[in-house]
Design a protein around this motif. Structure first.
Motif, PDB file in Angstrom:
ATOM      1  N   MET A   1      69.606 -30.503 -33.985  1.00 41.82           N
ATOM      2  CA  MET A   1      69.278 -29.347 -35.124  1.00 41.82           C
ATOM      3  C   MET A   1      68.100 -29.419 -35.870  1.00 41.82           C
ATOM      4  O   MET A   1      67.454 -28.635 -36.152  1.00 41.82           O
ATOM      5  N   ALA A   2      67.918 -30.995 -35.968  1.00 40.43           N
ATOM      6  CA  ALA A   2      66.392 -31.165 -36.799  1.00 40.43           C
ATOM      7  C   ALA A   2      65.290 -30.939 -35.832  1.00 40.43           C
ATOM      8  O   ALA A   2      64.358 -30.343 -36.620  1.00 40.43           O
ATOM      9  N   SER A   3      65.503 -30.917 -34.647  1.00 43.86           N
ATOM     10  CA  SER A   3      64.300 -30.582 -33.754  1.00 43.86           C
ATOM     11  C   SER A   3      64.057 -29.163 -33.669  1.00 43.86           C
ATOM     12  O   SER A   3      63.013 -28.566 -33.573  1.00 43.86           O
ATOM     13  N   LEU A   4      65.236 -28.193 -33.819  1.00 51.06           N
ATOM     14  CA  LEU A   4      65.080 -26.850 -33.921  1.00 51.06           C
ATOM     15  C   LEU A   4      64.572 -26.522 -34.797  1.00 51.06           C
ATOM     16  O   LEU A   4      63.611 -25.361 -35.017  1.00 51.06           O
ATOM     17  N   ILE A   5      64.633 -27.128 -36.163  1.00 50.96           N
ATOM     18  CA  ILE A   5      64.124 -26.605 -37.575  1.00 50.96           C
ATOM     19  C   ILE A   5      62.741 -27.099 -37.518  1.00 50.96           C
ATOM     20  O   ILE A   5      61.892 -26.325 -38.015  1.00 50.96           O
ATOM     21  N   ALA A   6      62.337 -28.130 -36.926  1.00 52.50           N
ATOM     22  CA  ALA A   6      60.965 -28.582 -36.708  1.00 52.50           C
ATOM     23  C   ALA A   6      60.195 -27.576 -36.085  1.00 52.50           C
ATOM     24  O   ALA A   6      59.118 -27.158 -36.148  1.00 52.50           O
ATOM     25  N   ALA A   8      60.901 -24.529 -35.531  1.00 56.14           N
ATOM     26  CA  ALA A   8      61.020 -23.137 -36.133  1.00 56.14           C
ATOM     27  C   ALA A   8      59.941 -23.208 -37.099  1.00 56.14           C
ATOM     28  O   ALA A   8      59.000 -22.287 -37.687  1.00 56.14           O
ATOM     29  N   GLY A   9      59.671 -24.356 -37.749  1.00 59.57           N
ATOM     30  CA  GLY A   9      58.715 -24.490 -38.978  1.00 59.57           C
ATOM     31  C   GLY A   9      57.400 -24.691 -38.221  1.00 59.57           C
ATOM     32  O   GLY A   9      56.227 -23.888 -38.728  1.00 59.57           O
TER      33      GLY A   9
END
Length: 58
Positions: A1-6, A8-9
């Motif tokens: 999940m954190a990699s998906l947010i990164a 997307a950022g």
């Protein structure tokens, strides 16, 4: 999940920007144009003799 947010950022940070600005110096266009004109007149012999006999006609 954190990699998906990164990811997307990073994708959101890569928005290309296009700027349209007027140039600081004026635009100079050099045109080297040579115009020549040639006029040819054909005159009938009758008219030519009339003009030669009456130079003040024109």
């Amino acid at each position: 999940m954190a990699s998906l947010i990164a990811v997307a950022g990073l994708v959101a940070a890569c928005n290309p920007t296009v700027k349209v600005e007027a140039p600081d110096k004026p635009i100079v266009i050099n045109l080297n144009v040579k115009i020549e004109q040639e006029v040819r007149i054909k005159v009938d012999k009758d008219v030519e003799s009339l003009v030669n006999n009456n130079p003040n006609l024109f």
